[in-house]
Motif scaffolding. Structure first.
Motif, PDB file in Angstrom:
ATOM      1  N   MET A  34       0.860  -1.179   0.000  1.00  0.00           N
ATOM      2  CA  MET A  34       0.000   0.000   0.000  1.00  0.00           C
ATOM      3  C   MET A  34       0.891   1.221   0.000  1.00  0.00           C
ATOM      4  O   MET A  34       2.031   1.174   0.470  1.00  0.00           O
ATOM      5  CB  MET A  34      -0.920   0.011   1.220  1.00  0.00           C
ATOM      6  CG  MET A  34      -1.921  -1.138   1.228  1.00  0.00           C
ATOM      7  SD  MET A  34      -3.117  -1.054   2.569  1.00  0.00           S
ATOM      8  CE  MET A  34      -4.170   0.299   2.006  1.00  0.00           C
ATOM      9  N   GLY A  35       0.381   2.296  -0.552  1.00  0.00           N
ATOM     10  CA  GLY A  35       1.232   3.467  -0.669  1.00  0.00           C
ATOM     11  C   GLY A  35       0.487   4.770  -0.495  1.00  0.00           C
ATOM     12  O   GLY A  35      -0.750   4.813  -0.498  1.00  0.00           O
ATOM     13  N   TRP A  36       1.265   5.817  -0.310  1.00  0.00           N
ATOM     14  CA  TRP A  36       0.761   7.180  -0.274  1.00  0.00           C
ATOM     15  C   TRP A  36       1.376   7.949  -1.438  1.00  0.00           C
ATOM     16  O   TRP A  36       2.584   7.852  -1.696  1.00  0.00           O
ATOM     17  CB  TRP A  36       1.124   7.873   1.037  1.00  0.00           C
ATOM     18  CG  TRP A  36       0.331   7.406   2.219  1.00  0.00           C
ATOM     19  CD1 TRP A  36       0.701   6.483   3.147  1.00  0.00           C
ATOM     20  CD2 TRP A  36      -0.979   7.855   2.588  1.00  0.00           C
ATOM     21  NE1 TRP A  36      -0.292   6.322   4.080  1.00  0.00           N
ATOM     22  CE2 TRP A  36      -1.336   7.149   3.769  1.00  0.00           C
ATOM     23  CE3 TRP A  36      -1.885   8.763   2.068  1.00  0.00           C
ATOM     24  CZ2 TRP A  36      -2.560   7.340   4.412  1.00  0.00           C
ATOM     25  CZ3 TRP A  36      -3.097   8.956   2.710  1.00  0.00           C
ATOM     26  CH2 TRP A  36      -3.430   8.261   3.861  1.00  0.00           C
ATOM     27  N   VAL A  48       5.052   9.113  -2.600  1.00  0.00           N
ATOM     28  CA  VAL A  48       5.552   9.642  -1.332  1.00  0.00           C
ATOM     29  C   VAL A  48       6.150   8.517  -0.480  1.00  0.00           C
ATOM     30  O   VAL A  48       7.290   8.611  -0.024  1.00  0.00           O
ATOM     31  CB  VAL A  48       4.434  10.347  -0.535  1.00  0.00           C
ATOM     32  CG1 VAL A  48       4.975  10.846   0.806  1.00  0.00           C
ATOM     33  CG2 VAL A  48       3.840  11.492  -1.333  1.00  0.00           C
ATOM     34  N   ALA A  49       5.372   7.457  -0.273  1.00  0.00           N
ATOM     35  CA  ALA A  49       5.842   6.361   0.572  1.00  0.00           C
ATOM     36  C   ALA A  49       5.027   5.112   0.264  1.00  0.00           C
ATOM     37  O   ALA A  49       3.891   5.210  -0.194  1.00  0.00           O
ATOM     38  CB  ALA A  49       5.708   6.710   2.056  1.00  0.00           C
ATOM     39  N   ARG A  50       5.628   3.954   0.491  1.00  0.00           N
ATOM     40  CA  ARG A  50       4.859   2.720   0.368  1.00  0.00           C
ATOM     41  C   ARG A  50       5.383   1.711   1.375  1.00  0.00           C
ATOM     42  O   ARG A  50       6.508   1.833   1.881  1.00  0.00           O
ATOM     43  CB  ARG A  50       4.920   2.162  -1.054  1.00  0.00           C
ATOM     44  CG  ARG A  50       6.206   1.480  -1.445  1.00  0.00           C
ATOM     45  CD  ARG A  50       6.088   0.876  -2.838  1.00  0.00           C
ATOM     46  NE  ARG A  50       7.244   0.064  -3.188  1.00  0.00           N
ATOM     47  CZ  ARG A  50       8.349   0.531  -3.747  1.00  0.00           C
ATOM     48  NH1 ARG A  50       8.457   1.809  -4.004  1.00  0.00           N
ATOM     49  NH2 ARG A  50       9.326  -0.278  -4.029  1.00  0.00           N
ATOM     50  N   TRP A  56       6.773 -12.872   7.198  1.00  0.00           N
ATOM     51  CA  TRP A  56       7.321 -13.300   8.468  1.00  0.00           C
ATOM     52  C   TRP A  56       8.333 -12.302   8.999  1.00  0.00           C
ATOM     53  O   TRP A  56       8.560 -12.184  10.188  1.00  0.00           O
ATOM     54  CB  TRP A  56       7.968 -14.679   8.318  1.00  0.00           C
ATOM     55  CG  TRP A  56       9.165 -14.681   7.413  1.00  0.00           C
ATOM     56  CD1 TRP A  56       9.166 -14.887   6.073  1.00  0.00           C
ATOM     57  CD2 TRP A  56      10.530 -14.457   7.794  1.00  0.00           C
ATOM     58  NE1 TRP A  56      10.453 -14.795   5.600  1.00  0.00           N
ATOM     59  CE2 TRP A  56      11.308 -14.545   6.612  1.00  0.00           C
ATOM     60  CE3 TRP A  56      11.169 -14.185   9.009  1.00  0.00           C
ATOM     61  CZ2 TRP A  56      12.682 -14.370   6.609  1.00  0.00           C
ATOM     62  CZ3 TRP A  56      12.546 -14.018   9.014  1.00  0.00           C
ATOM     63  CH2 TRP A  56      13.291 -14.107   7.818  1.00  0.00           C
ATOM     64  N   GLY A  57       8.945 -11.545   8.122  1.00  0.00           N
ATOM     65  CA  GLY A  57       9.937 -10.576   8.544  1.00  0.00           C
ATOM     66  C   GLY A  57       9.367  -9.204   8.793  1.00  0.00           C
ATOM     67  O   GLY A  57      10.115  -8.274   9.101  1.00  0.00           O
ATOM     68  N   GLY A  58       8.041  -9.060   8.663  1.00  0.00           N
ATOM     69  CA  GLY A  58       7.447  -7.742   8.815  1.00  0.00           C
ATOM     70  C   GLY A  58       7.345  -7.035   7.485  1.00  0.00           C
ATOM     71  O   GLY A  58       7.521  -7.630   6.424  1.00  0.00           O
ATOM     72  N   SER A  59       7.064  -5.773   7.503  1.00  0.00           N
ATOM     73  CA  SER A  59       6.917  -4.980   6.288  1.00  0.00           C
ATOM     74  C   SER A  59       8.163  -4.140   6.038  1.00  0.00           C
ATOM     75  O   SER A  59       8.875  -3.774   6.962  1.00  0.00           O
ATOM     76  CB  SER A  59       5.696  -4.066   6.401  1.00  0.00           C
ATOM     77  OG  SER A  59       4.505  -4.803   6.457  1.00  0.00           O
ATOM     78  N   ILE A  60       8.380  -3.852   4.769  1.00  0.00           N
ATOM     79  CA  ILE A  60       9.490  -2.988   4.369  1.00  0.00           C
ATOM     80  C   ILE A  60       8.902  -1.676   3.873  1.00  0.00           C
ATOM     81  O   ILE A  60       7.871  -1.676   3.186  1.00  0.00           O
ATOM     82  CB  ILE A  60      10.327  -3.651   3.263  1.00  0.00           C
ATOM     83  CG1 ILE A  60      10.877  -4.991   3.764  1.00  0.00           C
ATOM     84  CG2 ILE A  60      11.485  -2.736   2.843  1.00  0.00           C
ATOM     85  CD1 ILE A  60      11.577  -5.806   2.680  1.00  0.00           C
ATOM     86  N   THR A  61       9.563  -0.584   4.202  1.00  0.00           N
ATOM     87  CA  THR A  61       9.056   0.728   3.808  1.00  0.00           C
ATOM     88  C   THR A  61      10.000   1.403   2.825  1.00  0.00           C
ATOM     89  O   THR A  61      11.220   1.170   2.842  1.00  0.00           O
ATOM     90  CB  THR A  61       8.872   1.635   5.033  1.00  0.00           C
ATOM     91  OG1 THR A  61      10.108   1.739   5.738  1.00  0.00           O
ATOM     92  CG2 THR A  61       7.816   1.064   5.972  1.00  0.00           C
ATOM     93  N   TYR A  62       9.424   2.227   1.965  1.00  0.00           N
ATOM     94  CA  TYR A  62      10.176   2.987   0.977  1.00  0.00           C
ATOM     95  C   TYR A  62       9.653   4.421   0.985  1.00  0.00           C
ATOM     96  O   TYR A  62       8.461   4.651   1.192  1.00  0.00           O
ATOM     97  CB  TYR A  62       9.989   2.390  -0.418  1.00  0.00           C
ATOM     98  CG  TYR A  62      10.419   0.953  -0.547  1.00  0.00           C
ATOM     99  CD1 TYR A  62       9.537  -0.087  -0.258  1.00  0.00           C
ATOM    100  CD2 TYR A  62      11.704   0.619  -0.959  1.00  0.00           C
ATOM    101  CE1 TYR A  62       9.924  -1.411  -0.370  1.00  0.00           C
ATOM    102  CE2 TYR A  62      12.100  -0.708  -1.085  1.00  0.00           C
ATOM    103  CZ  TYR A  62      11.203  -1.704  -0.783  1.00  0.00           C
ATOM    104  OH  TYR A  62      11.593  -3.014  -0.895  1.00  0.00           O
ATOM    105  N   THR A  72       6.704   8.847   8.094  1.00  0.00           N
ATOM    106  CA  THR A  72       6.782   7.440   8.452  1.00  0.00           C
ATOM    107  C   THR A  72       5.480   6.755   8.081  1.00  0.00           C
ATOM    108  O   THR A  72       4.406   7.148   8.552  1.00  0.00           O
ATOM    109  CB  THR A  72       7.040   7.268   9.956  1.00  0.00           C
ATOM    110  OG1 THR A  72       8.248   7.956  10.322  1.00  0.00           O
ATOM    111  CG2 THR A  72       7.182   5.792  10.306  1.00  0.00           C
ATOM    112  N   ILE A  73       5.579   5.737   7.239  1.00  0.00           N
ATOM    113  CA  ILE A  73       4.404   4.959   6.855  1.00  0.00           C
ATOM    114  C   ILE A  73       4.346   3.705   7.713  1.00  0.00           C
ATOM    115  O   ILE A  73       5.388   3.116   8.031  1.00  0.00           O
ATOM    116  CB  ILE A  73       4.439   4.606   5.346  1.00  0.00           C
ATOM    117  CG1 ILE A  73       3.119   3.971   4.916  1.00  0.00           C
ATOM    118  CG2 ILE A  73       5.634   3.732   5.004  1.00  0.00           C
ATOM    119  CD1 ILE A  73       3.013   3.772   3.392  1.00  0.00           C
ATOM    120  N   SER A  74       3.142   3.313   8.086  1.00  0.00           N
ATOM    121  CA  SER A  74       2.968   2.114   8.886  1.00  0.00           C
ATOM    122  C   SER A  74       1.609   1.514   8.565  1.00  0.00           C
ATOM    123  O   SER A  74       0.787   2.152   7.897  1.00  0.00           O
ATOM    124  CB  SER A  74       3.071   2.430  10.384  1.00  0.00           C
ATOM    125  OG  SER A  74       2.063   3.350  10.772  1.00  0.00           O
TER     126      SER A  74
END
Length: 125
Positions: A34-36, A48-50, A56-62, A72-74
């Protein structure tokens, strides 16, 4: 019917903060990126961000270069909601901010299957 509904926009002074929310309904997006994005008057929509889907390792942000270090995207998959905390806002951050889900092809692009209606962010100097 799938819906993405953004909230949290508003008017702030430079240096202030806002927290945008994007609540999804109609399907769950926990495993999907998902992104902004944002679009200022007279300009093209820009990334802007995704955040990647949960694994299993969680999410990665860009982040875009302009957002890095300030935004900060969450995501909260239990609430089917993605957030973006925006700090140290600048007048050039003024734009309509859109939430998007499920990229079609390259997630770094703007071709997403689902979009919200947008929320206005205005930063005064």
């Amino acid at each position: 019917q799938v819906q993405l509904v953004e909230s949290g926009g508003g008017m702030v002074q430079a240096g202030g903060s806002l927290r945008l929310s994007c609540a999804a309904s109609g399907r769950t997006f926990g495993s999907y990126p998902m992104g902004w994005f944002r679009q200022a008057p007279g300009k093209e929509r820009e990334f802007v961000a995704r955040i990647t889907g949960m694994s299993w390792g969680g999410s990665i942000t860009y982040y875009s270069d302009s957002a890095k270090g300030r935004f900060t995207i969450s995501r909260d998959n239990a609430k089917n909601t993605v957030y973006m905390q925006m700090n140290s806002l600048k007048p050039e951050d003024t734009a309509v901010y859109y939430c998007a889900a499920v990229p079609r092809g390259d997630p770094a692009g703007t071709n997403y299957a689902y979009w919200g209606q947008g929320t206005q962010v205005t930063v005064s100097s």
